[in-house]
Design an enzyme around this catalytic site. Structure first.
Site, PDB file in Angstrom:
ATOM      1  N   GLY A  71       5.432   5.782   6.914  1.00 17.20           N
ATOM      2  CA  GLY A  71       6.860   5.728   7.128  1.00 17.20           C
ATOM      3  C   GLY A  71       7.142   5.973   8.467  1.00 17.20           C
ATOM      4  N   GLY A 118       4.266   6.225   3.463  1.00 17.70           N
ATOM      5  CA  GLY A 118       5.130   5.181   2.910  1.00 17.70           C
ATOM      6  C   GLY A 118       4.235   4.124   2.185  1.00 17.70           C
ATOM      7  N   GLU A 141       0.730  14.973   4.804  1.00 12.00           N
ATOM      8  CA  GLU A 141       2.030  15.629   5.127  1.00 12.00           C
ATOM      9  C   GLU A 141       1.910  17.250   5.570  1.00 12.00           C
ATOM     10  OE1 GLU A 141       2.652  11.752   3.065  1.00 12.00           O
ATOM     11  OE2 GLU A 141       1.627  13.531   2.549  1.00 12.00           O
ATOM     12  N   ASP A 149       5.767  13.397  -0.070  1.00 11.32           N
ATOM     13  CA  ASP A 149       6.931  12.566  -0.980  1.00 11.32           C
ATOM     14  C   ASP A 149       6.487  11.197  -1.557  1.00 11.32           C
ATOM     15  OD1 ASP A 149       6.770  11.406   1.728  1.00 11.32           O
ATOM     16  OD2 ASP A 149       9.025  11.183   1.901  1.00 11.32           O
TER      17      ASP A 149
END
Length: 359
Positions: A71, A118, A141, A149
């Site tokens: 993302g 993402g 991450e 996430d």
């Protein structure tokens, strides 16, 4: 071909006979996902799902390098730096992730190339995920002061044993057939067969999940490349399942050090570069996410994400890895012991009712 937004669009949406096709079309940016793309894909998915004529959805990326490399986190940090913490990307992305995970029609992701962040959210919650020898899957991450996430707390613990936690904490990159052997992908198909596979899927007459599965199984069986190779992490799975089974991050560090093998010390060195805060948040996230529904997990992750936007580690990690690329982040906590349970708990704290994500 029916509806199309045109080849200059960031995402191309088409109806081919009775199938929906999503094409991520930012090859120069490795098909990274941004807010405008989410806002195009989500309503189209809902439209297709509500149309009784649509039998399946297929998603793919343009180019050979990436399905979707993540993302647009830089846009998120830029917004937060300017004092705008309302940036809606997380919330709208998670609504899309949930829609994919609860879709009533088969959803097929061709995860050819880099699939991170993402891109993971656009694929892993769907019915079928097809990896190729060019696939690279990772959740990196921890290195940018974030957390795994897009539903990471839901799917990672379900990979079996402690593999998901290991992938989350170390950012280890699964490549090629290992993406399927790890359970991230449902099938492995050689890249040269993808065009033929896509055509056969789109030519199916009123297919159900069983019909789609038969086609994917056939191509998987025909893909002999690396088929006999052992899962790259298999020699280490016993240590992963043992040494990453501690009841705290401190215990994992201690167990790796006590084991003292070359492999264990190498993993410890990797972990010591990560954000101590992110590791502790992720540890709790995956521990709790193992028994949560996708919806409940995404709601929790939205809370964490909102709190992370105000956290220095996230901004520092993005600077060090994505902006300046010096890979020398200065984390606000120097070690695990400096991160108290109370500090971690703040990231899971409820938001004001009007701000909560309700799925």
């Amino acid at each position: 071909m029916g509806m199309s937004t045109g080849s200059n669009e960031e995402v191309i949406l088409q109806t081919v006979k009775d199938k929906g096709v999503i094409t991520l079309n930012r090859p120069k940016q490795l098909n990274t996902l941004n807010l405008s793309m989410v806002r195009k894909i989500y309503p189209m998915l809902k439209t297709w799902e509500a149309d009784p004529r649509i039998t399946m959805v297929l998603i793919k990326g343009v180019g050979e390098k990436a399905f979707c490399a993540g993302g647009d986190v830089k846009a998120i940090t830029d917004s937060a730096k300017a004092g705008d913490y309302s940036y809606p990307f997380f919330g709208e992305e998670y609504v899309l992730n949930n829609t994919i995970g609860t879709l009533h029609i088969p959803y097929i992701a061709l995860i050819d190339g880099i699939t991170m962040g993402g891109g993971v959210g656009l694929s892993v919650h769907g019915s079928f995920r097809v990896a190729t020898e060019r696939s690279v899957f990772a959740m990196p991450e921890m290195a940018i002061g974030l957390f795994p996430d897009v539903g990471g707390g839901h799917f990672l613990p379900r990979l079996g044993g402690k593999l998901g936690l290991y992938l989350a904490l170390t950012g280890y990159r699964l490549k090629g057939i290992d993406v399927q052997k790890a359970g991230v992908a449902t099938h492995f198909v050689e890249a040269k067969m993808l065009d033929s596979l896509e055509k056969e899927l789109l030519d199916l007459d009123d297919p159900g999940a069983t019909d789609i599965s038969k086609v994917l199984d056939h191509y998987h069986d025909q893909s002999k490349l690396d088929a006999e190779k052992e899962f790259h992490l298999q020699p280490h799975m016993e240590k992963i399942n043992t040494l990453f089974a501690g009841d705290s991050m401190e215990q994992i560090f201690a167990d790796l050090e006590a084991d003292g093998s070359e492999w264990s010390l190498a993993q410890l060195a990797i972990l010591k570069k990560m954000s101590p805060l992110s590791m502790k948040v992720a540890f709790r996230q995956l521990s709790e996410g193992a028994t949560k529904s996708l919806q409940a997990e995404l709601e929790t992750e939205f809370r964490i994400g909102k709190h992370m936007l105000r956290n220095d580690d996230f901004h520092e990690g993005v600077r060090a890895v994505l902006v300046d690329k010096d890979n020398k982040p200065k984390w606000q906590h120097s070690c695990l012991e400096a991160v108290s349970p109370e500090t971690v708990a703040k990231f899971f704290a409820p938001l004001p009712e009007a701000e909560e994500l309700m799925l």
